[in-house]
Structures are given as structure tokens and as C-alpha cells.
Design an enzyme around this catalytic site. Sequence first.
Site, PDB file in Angstrom:
ATOM      1  N   ARG A 167     -34.968  11.693 -22.361  1.00 50.57           N
ATOM      2  CA  ARG A 167     -35.414  10.429 -21.765  1.00 50.57           C
ATOM      3  C   ARG A 167     -36.911  10.468 -21.469  1.00 50.57           C
ATOM      4  O   ARG A 167     -37.611   9.467 -21.605  1.00 50.57           O
ATOM      5  CB  ARG A 167     -34.620  10.090 -20.501  1.00 50.57           C
ATOM      6  N   GLU A 217     -38.559  10.003 -24.689  1.00 51.89           N
ATOM      7  CA  GLU A 217     -38.459   8.578 -25.013  1.00 51.89           C
ATOM      8  C   GLU A 217     -39.491   7.759 -24.229  1.00 51.89           C
ATOM      9  O   GLU A 217     -40.126   6.853 -24.780  1.00 51.89           O
ATOM     10  CB  GLU A 217     -37.047   8.093 -24.689  1.00 51.89           C
ATOM     11  N   SER A 258     -55.008  15.890 -16.393  1.00 51.42           N
ATOM     12  CA  SER A 258     -54.669  17.304 -16.432  1.00 51.42           C
ATOM     13  C   SER A 258     -53.208  17.559 -16.083  1.00 51.42           C
ATOM     14  O   SER A 258     -52.657  16.939 -15.178  1.00 51.42           O
ATOM     15  CB  SER A 258     -55.556  18.070 -15.443  1.00 51.42           C
TER      16      SER A 258
END
Length: 156
Positions: free
Chosen positions: A96, A99, A122
Site C-alpha cells: 500500500r 501504491e 531526507s
Amino acid sequence: MTQSQHSQSAREALAERIVEAKTRKNLTFEQINEGTGLSVAFTTAALLGQHPLPADAARVVAAKLDLDDDAQRLLQTIPVRGSIPGGVPTDPTIYRFYEIVQVYGSTLKALIHEQFGDGIVSAINFKLDIKKVDDPEGGSRAVITLDGKYLPTKPF
């Protein structure tokens, strides 16, 4: 003296031992983290092989998990980072996040560059926080805060 790992294998094996001890003792990562002076996210990442722990924190978690001196020292070594082997992750939770980056990565990049200029956020000078909150529509929501220092690109 600071030591560094040359492969992930030693820290991966230690992470397995840590998860087994955590399960056997029925501890949460929050409980293991208590007394380290670090965030639960940082300590958890360290226990899973992604960061070195300071000596004092390594002693605290080693005592709670009944880890030997060698394991305590290994927790203090600089690991080979990156817990996801090449390719698309298959674990549904990790996928996820992959995604999210696939869908929103270009948006994040565009908005960061628009607000800050050319540079990066960073992952080294970084903080992570996760909170569980009630969803007004029922159930729960995960509020995940990624707090990284902006580092501008410097011409040379």
C-alpha cells in the site's frame, strides 16, 4: 569503535530472534522502547535491522528481550539498510505504501519543488510517527507523519 555490516544477513537473523522474543514475552514495540530515550518508530526500525542503536538503548532492549552480549553489540552496528528486496513488495501493508508512492509520488515531488525549490526530503534526518484515530464514519484511521529535513540541490 563504530562497526559496520557488509551484508544484511546478520541483522536479519537478529531481527528474527527479536521478533520471536517479543512474541514469547508478549511485548509491544512500545514496551520494548520504554527507557531508550528514542522514538518507538526509530527503535522498531533498529530492531528490524534498519538503524544502529546507541549503546544505552541497546542495553535496555537487550535486557527486556534476554539478548546476549553479542546481540547487544550487533544492535549497535551500522546495518546495510533496505528491507524490501528488489521488485514490487508482496506484503499487502508494505505494498500500500508502494501504491501511495506510485499514485502520489509525482504530486509530492511537484509540491515539494514548488514550495521548497530543487532538492530532496531526507530519509536520514527524518522522523516518523503513526497514530490510530477514530474515523467519524466508523472504524479507525492511520495518521502517518513523515517529517524529513529538506535538502536543497547545490550547484558545484
